[in-house]
Design a protein around this motif. Structure first.
Motif, PDB file in Angstrom:
ATOM      1  N   TYR A  41       0.857  -1.179   0.000  1.00 52.76           N
ATOM      2  CA  TYR A  41       0.000   0.000   0.000  1.00 52.76           C
ATOM      3  C   TYR A  41       0.894   1.229   0.000  1.00 52.76           C
ATOM      4  CZ  TYR A  41      -3.349   3.462   1.698  1.00 52.76           C
ATOM      5  OH  TYR A  41      -4.122   4.585   1.842  1.00 52.76           O
ATOM      6  N   ASP A  60      -2.940  -2.836  -2.618  1.00 52.09           N
ATOM      7  CA  ASP A  60      -4.096  -2.658  -1.745  1.00 52.09           C
ATOM      8  C   ASP A  60      -4.642  -1.227  -1.849  1.00 52.09           C
ATOM      9  OD1 ASP A  60      -5.882  -2.876   0.316  1.00 52.09           O
ATOM     10  OD2 ASP A  60      -4.383  -2.889   1.910  1.00 52.09           O
ATOM     11  N   GLY A  61      -5.026  -0.842  -3.057  1.00 48.95           N
ATOM     12  CA  GLY A  61      -5.626   0.480  -3.264  1.00 48.95           C
ATOM     13  C   GLY A  61      -4.665   1.641  -3.073  1.00 48.95           C
ATOM     14  N   SER A  62      -3.437   1.495  -3.531  1.00 47.64           N
ATOM     15  CA  SER A  62      -2.459   2.584  -3.374  1.00 47.64           C
ATOM     16  C   SER A  62      -2.926   3.849  -4.065  1.00 47.64           C
ATOM     17  CB  SER A  62      -1.117   2.174  -3.990  1.00 47.64           C
ATOM     18  OG  SER A  62      -0.588   1.078  -3.308  1.00 47.64           O
ATOM     19  N   THR A  63      -2.587   4.989  -3.454  1.00 44.17           N
ATOM     20  CA  THR A  63      -2.969   6.262  -4.059  1.00 44.17           C
ATOM     21  C   THR A  63      -1.746   6.971  -4.657  1.00 44.17           C
ATOM     22  OG1 THR A  63      -2.752   7.209  -1.865  1.00 44.17           O
ATOM     23  CG2 THR A  63      -4.977   6.691  -2.598  1.00 44.17           C
ATOM     24  N   SER A 117      -9.934  -2.105  -5.526  1.00 44.40           N
ATOM     25  CA  SER A 117     -10.670  -0.885  -5.851  1.00 44.40           C
ATOM     26  C   SER A 117     -10.434   0.221  -4.826  1.00 44.40           C
ATOM     27  CB  SER A 117     -12.152  -1.211  -5.925  1.00 44.40           C
ATOM     28  OG  SER A 117     -12.583  -1.694  -4.679  1.00 44.40           O
ATOM     29  N   ARG A 118      -9.990  -0.179  -3.609  1.00 49.52           N
ATOM     30  CA  ARG A 118      -9.624   0.790  -2.568  1.00 49.52           C
ATOM     31  C   ARG A 118      -8.764   0.066  -1.547  1.00 49.52           C
ATOM     32  NH1 ARG A 118     -12.256  -0.566   2.102  1.00 49.52           N
ATOM     33  NH2 ARG A 118     -14.349  -1.418   1.956  1.00 49.52           N
ATOM     34  N   ASN A 119      -8.363   0.762  -0.499  1.00 51.93           N
ATOM     35  CA  ASN A 119      -7.542   0.139   0.523  1.00 51.93           C
ATOM     36  C   ASN A 119      -8.406  -0.769   1.421  1.00 51.93           C
ATOM     37  OD1 ASN A 119      -6.190   0.962   3.623  1.00 51.93           O
ATOM     38  ND2 ASN A 119      -5.017  -0.113   2.089  1.00 51.93           N
ATOM     39  N   TYR A 130     -12.498  -8.206  -0.141  1.00 50.62           N
ATOM     40  CA  TYR A 130     -11.827  -7.203  -0.971  1.00 50.62           C
ATOM     41  C   TYR A 130     -12.517  -7.165  -2.333  1.00 50.62           C
ATOM     42  CZ  TYR A 130      -9.680 -11.417  -2.885  1.00 50.62           C
ATOM     43  OH  TYR A 130      -9.497 -12.656  -3.439  1.00 50.62           O
ATOM     44  N   LYS A 156      -9.929  -4.605  -8.747  1.00 49.62           N
ATOM     45  CA  LYS A 156     -10.185  -3.654  -9.823  1.00 49.62           C
ATOM     46  C   LYS A 156      -9.521  -4.131 -11.117  1.00 49.62           C
ATOM     47  CE  LYS A 156      -8.268   0.514 -10.115  1.00 49.62           C
ATOM     48  NZ  LYS A 156      -7.890   1.834  -9.570  1.00 49.62           N
TER      49      LYS A 156
END
Ligand code: UDP
Ligand code: MG
Length: 312
Positions: free
Chosen positions: A10, A39-42, A66-68, A299, A302
């Motif tokens: 992440y 794990d949904g990294s931004t 799709s998100r953390n 989870y 995506k």
């Protein structure tokens, strides 16, 4: 394939390339593939992973959420998609040196009676405050759950496929892996190692998250906190009854005035506090049950790179 290495990550943009290099150097003598679970990294993690994948399609797979959803969910996604003789889980921050994977593989090759090797951190390079917190956590876990949660044993481990199958057969939404690893049983060998400093970035588990993690662990694996009410209630009732007899005796026989207000307040407040704590504990279990019965997916994927069902 002999080995699948699962890397839950992440926001690890500063680590991925070095980690990839370090893994490929360490594993050059065996047949392996790597499963990165984003794990949904931004940050730029996913685009870095896409680049690594494009250059190394034979040995790299990527799953992106799709998100953390948390490290536990990321590990589960990796395990569910693992089709190798041995499966390894390793962090992305290079705290766990990939060179140990070879030691673990060798060990399982040579010792057929063992199903799993878990690396145990000797905490030699950890800060004193962290060391203290982690050791206290393991002690509380051991005492409260009765499960053997080995002190220092992290998620850094190598498993045979039957251990992986057992882990993914557990349907729990609130997954506390440290407990689940021991709950499924199997013969585990503990190998000691020294975790390094984080290569880049900051730990995703601050004090608040760690405390929450410890609470979730205890609630997932133990019903002992629920018994606190019974034990405290019995104890306080007994003391109150004795005190009641003393007061009755003193008033009736000696005609003494009952001493008053301050002590009464203390008792009322203390009992009020205890009742609220106990209610809170019961609430935690109800909340957990509530989340479990909803059966939401653990989870949501995506994108997948390198899998047969890849629709890109
Ligand atoms: N991680 C993750 N999802 C999260 C938090 C962490 O996949 O929500 C990953 C993280 O990228 C790292 C591993 O879990 O690869 C361990 O996290 P971290 O190094 O922050 O924890 P620490 O080593 O400080 O316990
Ligand atoms: Mg770390």
């Amino acid at each position: 394939m002999k080995l699948n290495v699962i890397i839950p990550l992440y926001n690890e943009e500063g680590n991925l390339e070095d980690l990839y290099d370090s893994l490929t150097t360490s594993l050059k003598d065996i047949k392996y593939y790597l499963t990165f679970v984003d794990d949904g990294s931004t940050d730029k993690s996913f685009s870095i992973l896409r680049k690594i994948y494009t250059k190394n399609k034979n040995t790299v797979k990527v799953i992106s959420f799709s998100r953390n959803f948390g490290k536990e969910a990321a590990m589960l996604a990796g395990l569910k998609n693992s089709k190798a003789k041995y499966t390894c889980i390793i962090d992305a921050d290079l705290q766990q040196d990939p060179k140990y994977i070879i030691d673990m593989v060798k060990f399982l090759d040579e010792n057929l009676e063992f199903d799993e090797v878990a690396m145990v951190n000797d905490y030699a390079k950890e800060k004193e405050s962290q060391k203290f917190l982690k050791k206290t956590f393991y002690k509380i876990m051991e005492k409260s759950t009765g499960q053997h949660v080995k002190s220092g044993a992290s998620d850094f481990r190598l498993m045979r496929s039957d251990v992986v199958d057992a882990l993914i057969s557990i349907q729990e939404v609130n997954r506390f892996s440290k407990g689940l690893f021991s709950w499924v049983g199997f013969n585990t060998y503990y190998m000691e190692y020294s975790a390094n400093e984080r290569h880049s970035g900051e730990s995703k588990f601050n004090l608040k998250k760690q405390l929450n993690y410890a609470k979730e662990g205890i609630i997932s694996f133990s019903t002992k906190p629920l018994k606190i009410a019974t034990v405290l209630g019995t104890f306080i009732s007994m003391i109150s009854f004795i005190y009641f007899l003393v007061v009755l005796f003193e008033t009736l026989i000696f005609g003494k005035d009952i001493p008053g207000y301050a002590s009464l307040m203390c008792v009322v407040l203390l009992l009020g506090g205890i009742q609220l704590i106990v209610l809170g504990i019961i609430g935690e279990y109800i909340a957990n049950t509530y989340l479990e019965v909803k059966k939401r997916p653990i989870y949501i994927t995506k994108e997948k790179l390198g899998f047969d069902d890849n629709i890109l």
